[in-house]
Design a protein around this motif. Structure first.
Motif, PDB file in Angstrom:
ATOM      1  N   ASN A 284       6.659   9.885  17.702  1.00 15.18           N
ATOM      2  CA  ASN A 284       6.764   9.460  16.306  1.00 15.18           C
ATOM      3  C   ASN A 284       8.113   8.792  16.074  1.00 15.18           C
ATOM      4  OD1 ASN A 284       6.410   9.081  13.600  1.00 15.18           O
ATOM      5  ND2 ASN A 284       6.276  11.245  13.071  1.00 15.18           N
ATOM      6  N   SER A 285       8.259   7.594  16.621  1.00 11.93           N
ATOM      7  CA  SER A 285       9.537   6.885  16.530  1.00 11.93           C
ATOM      8  C   SER A 285       9.862   6.442  15.111  1.00 11.93           C
ATOM      9  CB  SER A 285       9.522   5.669  17.453  1.00 11.93           C
ATOM     10  OG  SER A 285       8.458   4.792  17.117  1.00 11.93           O
ATOM     11  N   LEU A 286       8.846   6.282  14.257  1.00  8.76           N
ATOM     12  CA  LEU A 286       9.061   5.859  12.873  1.00  8.76           C
ATOM     13  C   LEU A 286       9.291   7.047  11.938  1.00  8.76           C
ATOM     14  CD1 LEU A 286       6.304   3.109  12.649  1.00  8.76           C
ATOM     15  CD2 LEU A 286       8.754   2.764  12.937  1.00  8.76           C
ATOM     16  N   ASN A 287       9.139   8.255  12.459  1.00  7.29           N
ATOM     17  CA  ASN A 287       9.363   9.482  11.685  1.00  7.29           C
ATOM     18  C   ASN A 287       8.511   9.501  10.418  1.00  7.29           C
ATOM     19  OD1 ASN A 287      10.510  12.000  11.232  1.00  7.29           O
ATOM     20  ND2 ASN A 287      12.205  11.159  10.037  1.00  7.29           N
ATOM     21  N   ILE A 288       7.211   9.256  10.597  1.00  6.51           N
ATOM     22  CA  ILE A 288       6.281   9.285   9.475  1.00  6.51           C
ATOM     23  C   ILE A 288       5.315  10.448   9.671  1.00  6.51           C
ATOM     24  CG2 ILE A 288       6.471   6.813   9.045  1.00  6.51           C
ATOM     25  CD1 ILE A 288       3.867   6.412  10.536  1.00  6.51           C
ATOM     26  N   GLN A 289       4.644  10.833   8.588  1.00  3.55           N
ATOM     27  CA  GLN A 289       3.724  11.963   8.621  1.00  3.55           C
ATOM     28  C   GLN A 289       2.372  11.555   8.037  1.00  3.55           C
ATOM     29  OE1 GLN A 289       4.598  14.732  10.151  1.00  3.55           O
ATOM     30  NE2 GLN A 289       6.676  13.944  10.498  1.00  3.55           N
ATOM     31  N   PRO A 290       1.600  10.745   8.741  1.00  4.43           N
ATOM     32  CA  PRO A 290       0.295  10.330   8.213  1.00  4.43           C
ATOM     33  C   PRO A 290      -0.725  11.462   8.293  1.00  4.43           C
ATOM     34  CG  PRO A 290       0.591   9.491  10.436  1.00  4.43           C
ATOM     35  CD  PRO A 290       1.892  10.147  10.058  1.00  4.43           C
ATOM     36  N   ASP A 291      -1.655  11.453   7.364  1.00  2.87           N
ATOM     37  CA  ASP A 291      -2.774  12.393   7.388  1.00  2.87           C
ATOM     38  C   ASP A 291      -3.924  11.706   8.122  1.00  2.87           C
ATOM     39  OD1 ASP A 291      -4.847  14.124   7.021  1.00  2.87           O
ATOM     40  OD2 ASP A 291      -4.637  14.285   4.842  1.00  2.87           O
ATOM     41  N   CYS A 292      -4.173  12.110   9.358  1.00  4.70           N
ATOM     42  CA  CYS A 292      -5.142  11.426  10.207  1.00  4.70           C
ATOM     43  C   CYS A 292      -6.491  12.134  10.261  1.00  4.70           C
ATOM     44  CB  CYS A 292      -4.587  11.285  11.626  1.00  4.70           C
ATOM     45  SG  CYS A 292      -3.160  10.189  11.741  1.00  4.70           S
ATOM     46  N   SER A 293      -6.783  12.953   9.277  1.00  5.57           N
ATOM     47  CA  SER A 293      -8.099  13.570   9.233  1.00  5.57           C
ATOM     48  C   SER A 293      -9.144  12.501   8.949  1.00  5.57           C
ATOM     49  CB  SER A 293      -8.153  14.647   8.156  1.00  5.57           C
ATOM     50  OG  SER A 293      -8.009  14.078   6.870  1.00  5.57           O
ATOM     51  N   PRO A 294     -10.350  12.625   9.504  1.00  6.39           N
ATOM     52  CA  PRO A 294     -11.387  11.602   9.280  1.00  6.39           C
ATOM     53  C   PRO A 294     -11.683  11.367   7.805  1.00  6.39           C
ATOM     54  CG  PRO A 294     -12.019  13.056  11.074  1.00  6.39           C
ATOM     55  CD  PRO A 294     -10.784  13.645  10.464  1.00  6.39           C
ATOM     56  N   ARG A 295     -11.685  12.419   7.008  1.00  6.07           N
ATOM     57  CA  ARG A 295     -11.969  12.266   5.585  1.00  6.07           C
ATOM     58  C   ARG A 295     -10.899  11.403   4.897  1.00  6.07           C
ATOM     59  NH1 ARG A 295     -14.950  15.187   1.921  1.00  6.07           N
ATOM     60  NH2 ARG A 295     -15.443  16.733   3.538  1.00  6.07           N
ATOM     61  N   THR A 296      -9.631  11.669   5.198  1.00  6.54           N
ATOM     62  CA  THR A 296      -8.539  10.900   4.590  1.00  6.54           C
ATOM     63  C   THR A 296      -8.574   9.449   5.045  1.00  6.54           C
ATOM     64  OG1 THR A 296      -7.139  12.866   4.460  1.00  6.54           O
ATOM     65  CG2 THR A 296      -6.046  10.733   4.326  1.00  6.54           C
ATOM     66  N   LEU A 297      -8.801   9.224   6.331  1.00  2.00           N
ATOM     67  CA  LEU A 297      -8.849   7.857   6.850  1.00  2.00           C
ATOM     68  C   LEU A 297     -10.027   7.080   6.263  1.00  2.00           C
ATOM     69  CD1 LEU A 297      -7.965   8.425  10.618  1.00  2.00           C
ATOM     70  CD2 LEU A 297      -6.474   7.593   8.800  1.00  2.00           C
TER      71      LEU A 297
ATOM     72  N   ILE B  89      -0.536   2.520   9.557  1.00  2.00           N
ATOM     73  CA  ILE B  89       0.226   2.380  10.799  1.00  2.00           C
ATOM     74  C   ILE B  89      -0.387   3.228  11.908  1.00  2.00           C
ATOM     75  CG2 ILE B  89       2.446   2.886  11.902  1.00  2.00           C
ATOM     76  CD1 ILE B  89       3.812   2.088   9.305  1.00  2.00           C
ATOM     77  N   ALA B  90      -0.753   4.461  11.590  1.00  2.00           N
ATOM     78  CA  ALA B  90      -1.359   5.330  12.603  1.00  2.00           C
ATOM     79  C   ALA B  90      -2.657   4.732  13.129  1.00  2.00           C
ATOM     80  CB  ALA B  90      -1.607   6.716  12.012  1.00  2.00           C
ATOM     81  N   LEU B  91      -3.456   4.161  12.241  1.00  2.00           N
ATOM     82  CA  LEU B  91      -4.733   3.579  12.659  1.00  2.00           C
ATOM     83  C   LEU B  91      -4.522   2.316  13.488  1.00  2.00           C
ATOM     84  CD1 LEU B  91      -7.650   4.347  12.353  1.00  2.00           C
ATOM     85  CD2 LEU B  91      -7.788   2.955  10.279  1.00  2.00           C
ATOM     86  N   VAL B  92      -3.525   1.496  13.113  1.00  2.00           N
ATOM     87  CA  VAL B  92      -3.230   0.276  13.867  1.00  2.00           C
ATOM     88  C   VAL B  92      -2.715   0.606  15.270  1.00  2.00           C
ATOM     89  CG1 VAL B  92      -1.709  -1.741  13.991  1.00  2.00           C
ATOM     90  CG2 VAL B  92      -2.837  -1.162  11.847  1.00  2.00           C
TER      91      VAL B  92
ATOM     92  N   PHE C 133       0.844  -1.201   0.000  1.00  2.00           N
ATOM     93  CA  PHE C 133       0.000   0.000   0.000  1.00  2.00           C
ATOM     94  C   PHE C 133       0.878   1.250   0.000  1.00  2.00           C
ATOM     95  CE2 PHE C 133      -2.224  -3.380   2.328  1.00  2.00           C
ATOM     96  CZ  PHE C 133      -3.374  -3.507   1.550  1.00  2.00           C
ATOM     97  N   PRO C 134       1.532   1.555  -1.116  1.00  2.00           N
ATOM     98  CA  PRO C 134       2.489   2.678  -1.135  1.00  2.00           C
ATOM     99  C   PRO C 134       1.862   4.036  -0.852  1.00  2.00           C
ATOM    100  CG  PRO C 134       2.039   1.862  -3.360  1.00  2.00           C
ATOM    101  CD  PRO C 134       1.430   0.885  -2.418  1.00  2.00           C
ATOM    102  N   ASP C 135       0.569   4.186  -1.109  1.00  2.00           N
ATOM    103  CA  ASP C 135      -0.081   5.479  -0.910  1.00  2.00           C
ATOM    104  C   ASP C 135      -0.736   5.625   0.459  1.00  2.00           C
ATOM    105  OD1 ASP C 135       0.583   6.216  -3.525  1.00  2.00           O
ATOM    106  OD2 ASP C 135      -1.246   5.309  -4.338  1.00  2.00           O
ATOM    107  N   HIS C 136      -0.850   4.524   1.200  1.00  4.48           N
ATOM    108  CA  HIS C 136      -1.638   4.577   2.439  1.00  4.48           C
ATOM    109  C   HIS C 136      -0.943   3.944   3.646  1.00  4.48           C
ATOM    110  CE1 HIS C 136      -5.038   5.842  -0.034  1.00  4.48           C
ATOM    111  NE2 HIS C 136      -4.863   4.785  -0.807  1.00  4.48           N
ATOM    112  N   TRP C 137       0.296   3.485   3.494  1.00  4.95           N
ATOM    113  CA  TRP C 137       0.897   2.708   4.568  1.00  4.95           C
ATOM    114  C   TRP C 137       1.083   3.529   5.848  1.00  4.95           C
ATOM    115  CZ3 TRP C 137       5.769   3.772   6.643  1.00  4.95           C
ATOM    116  CH2 TRP C 137       6.550   4.707   5.955  1.00  4.95           C
ATOM    117  N   GLN C 138       1.351   4.808   5.726  1.00  4.50           N
ATOM    118  CA  GLN C 138       1.539   5.616   6.928  1.00  4.50           C
ATOM    119  C   GLN C 138       0.222   5.775   7.701  1.00  4.50           C
ATOM    120  OE1 GLN C 138       4.250   9.043   6.677  1.00  4.50           O
ATOM    121  NE2 GLN C 138       4.479   8.600   4.496  1.00  4.50           N
ATOM    122  N   GLU C 139      -0.871   5.997   6.983  1.00  6.26           N
ATOM    123  CA  GLU C 139      -2.175   6.107   7.647  1.00  6.26           C
ATOM    124  C   GLU C 139      -2.580   4.769   8.262  1.00  6.26           C
ATOM    125  OE1 GLU C 139      -1.559   9.484   5.252  1.00  6.26           O
ATOM    126  OE2 GLU C 139      -1.556   7.386   4.610  1.00  6.26           O
TER     127      GLU C 139
END
Length: 480
Positions: A142-155, A117-120, A109-115
């Motif tokens: 943020n130990s993995l140094n990722i920048q997920p977009d956690c807005s409800p719409r994106t999730l 991880i945040a959800l998991v 999931f190259p476009d969604h893997w960060q989101e």
């Protein structure tokens, strides 16, 4: 003297601190407070040095006997107040257990893997609405140094995308299949609170309330003790027809399947054999194979229960028969009680008593009766995984009405189950199951925070209990 050491010393002098001296010991800088005093006996001045701590390029002055930066290192100004405080210990523990799956997740999931991880990470301790994910994620370091977009719409968009991406899900399942030859398969279901979900059909919960339900197929790996695959199924699909498509999803070959009674079918057995796999299948009590004469020559103990077993080959298949003495006595008592109450006839009671305490298996494995019996008893692994998925992770809470979103939600729940089982396996390895659960670990490790100031960070003091638990679990999460 190194440039950064000289810069630090100059900064301290500008702040009004005097009498500081740097001494190098084994190539590392140490800070001393050095002054001169007059010795009346010798009538000479004498140098007096007091050790303050070790100087580090990233954390500044570490005070004597402490691993934290000295609070006296900077002036007490507004800039010294903490800017951010994050939960450090639990975030790094989650990252440690999930790190093996991250490379596969980025490819699948190259476009969604960060989101994902945040959800998991935010849902591993229980269901969390999408509107609260961002606030919960921002609490974690943020130990993995990722920048997920956690807005409800994106999730919400992400759940639909990964729910439709069967190829990406299969990559994850194929990776988890590695190292597992014995696979345990079973079905369960979850209820939906939506009336418009096409994936669901009407069923009844424990309180006999009619609700739409979604069937779930789950593979668990006996060798690793981890879940391997979870697939939501339409409510109209019967147990016996789910197995072969699930096997094809994993491209199974040379696997040993441990099944339940609901999957007995000549078509299923032939399908397993044609895929070059083996099977262990318990037969129903009304099976005609119970009439086959099998001598119970083997005896062994299983959890302090006396088991008698035997086997008989029938062509290319083998029947394994077992009799549990304790179970036999309990079932005979139940038959007598039902006969007394008049719920069954004497003929039925007499016929059922012949099979009381007996379990018959069909298999193409060539093993001893004891090995077959102990192999089947590992079936409780998949039942525990279903229990964890529903009760601990609460993935059975379905408010979504979109089929794709439900599939994405259940896939995230599966990843939470995987991470939860990884933590549980570490607890078991340390022989701490009587004291801690995965939720206990995450709560205890969350006591250690990372505090961010203007220009530097520091880790709060690690309690002795947390340090001891870290050592018992065999992990390295905190600086020494």
């Amino acid at each position: 003297m190194e440039e950064w050491v000289a810069a630090w010393l100059e900064q301290q002098r500008q702040m009004g601190k005097k009498c500081l001296e740097i001494k190098y010991i084994q190539g590392k800088p140490y800070v001393y407070h050095s002054t001169s005093v007059y010795d009346r006996e010798t009538k000479k001045t004498r140098k007096v040095s007091r050790y303050l701590g070790r100087l580090t390029p990233d954390r500044g002055l570490l005070a004597r006997g402490s691993s934290r930066p000295s609070q006296e290192e900077r002036p007490v100004t507004a800039l010294q107040r903490p800017r951010f405080v994050h939960e450090y210990g639990n975030a790094h523990l989650l990252a440690l257990e999930f790190q093996d799956l991250i490379p596969v997740l980025t490819e699948a999931f190259p476009d969604h893997w960060q989101e994902i991880i945040a959800l998991v990470f935010t849902r591993i301790t229980g269901y969390l609405p999408l509107k609260r994910v961002k606030a919960s994620w921002e609490k974690l370091d943020n130990s993995l140094n990722i920048q997920p977009d956690c807005s409800p719409r994106t999730l919400s968009t992400m759940l639909r995308a990964i729910g439709d991406d069967r190829i990406g899900q299969d990559r994850i399942f194929q990776h988890l299949r590695t190292g597992n030859r014995h696979l345990i398969y079973d079905l369960s279901f979850v209820f939906s609170l939506s009336d418009n979900l096409s994936l669901a059909e009407w069923g009844h919960n424990a309180r006999e309330i009619a609700l739409p339900q979604v069937n779930l197929a789950l593979f668990s790996g006996r060798e690793t003790g981890l879940p391997v695959m979870l697939r939501p199924l339409p409510g109209s699909v019967k147990d016996v027809t789910t197995l072969l498509p699930s096997m094809d999803g994993l491209h199974l070959a040379d696997a040993i399947l441990i099944l339940d009674r609901g999957f007995i079918s000549g078509k299923v057995v032939e399908g397993i054999i044609s895929r070059e796999c083996s099977y262990l299948l318990p037969l129903r009590r009304d099976s005609v194979h119970y009439a086959t004469r099998i001598h119970l020559n083997d005896r062994f103990l299983y959890h302090k229960r006396l088991i008698r077993g035997g086997r008989r080959e029938i062509g290319d298949r083998t029947l394994y028969l077992f009799e549990d003495e304790d179970l036999r006595l309990e079932e005979r008592k139940t038959l007598f009680q039902r006969l007394t109450e008049g719920t069954i006839t004497k003929e039925v009671a007499r016929e059922q008593e012949k099979r009381a305490g007996r379990i018959l298996f069909l298999s193409n494995l060539d093993e001893t009766p004891q090995q077959i019996y102990e192999l089947y008893k590992t079936r409780d692994l998949v039942e525990k995984h279903f229990d964890t998925l529903k009760n601990e992770i609460q993935a059975d809470i379905l408010y979504l009405s979109d089929r794709s979103a439900v599939c994405g939600h259940l896939f995230v729940g599966f990843l939470c189950l995987y991470l939860y089982c990884r933590l549980l396996a570490r607890i078991k390895k340390a022989d701490l199951t009587a004291e801690y659960s995965p939720k206990d670990l995450l709560l205890i490790f969350s006591k250690v925070m990372r505090v961010s100031y203007e220009g530097f960070d520091q880790i709060t003091e690690v309690p002795k209990k947390v340090r001891d638990l870290e050592q018992k679990l065999g992990v390295e999460l905190f600086p020494k």
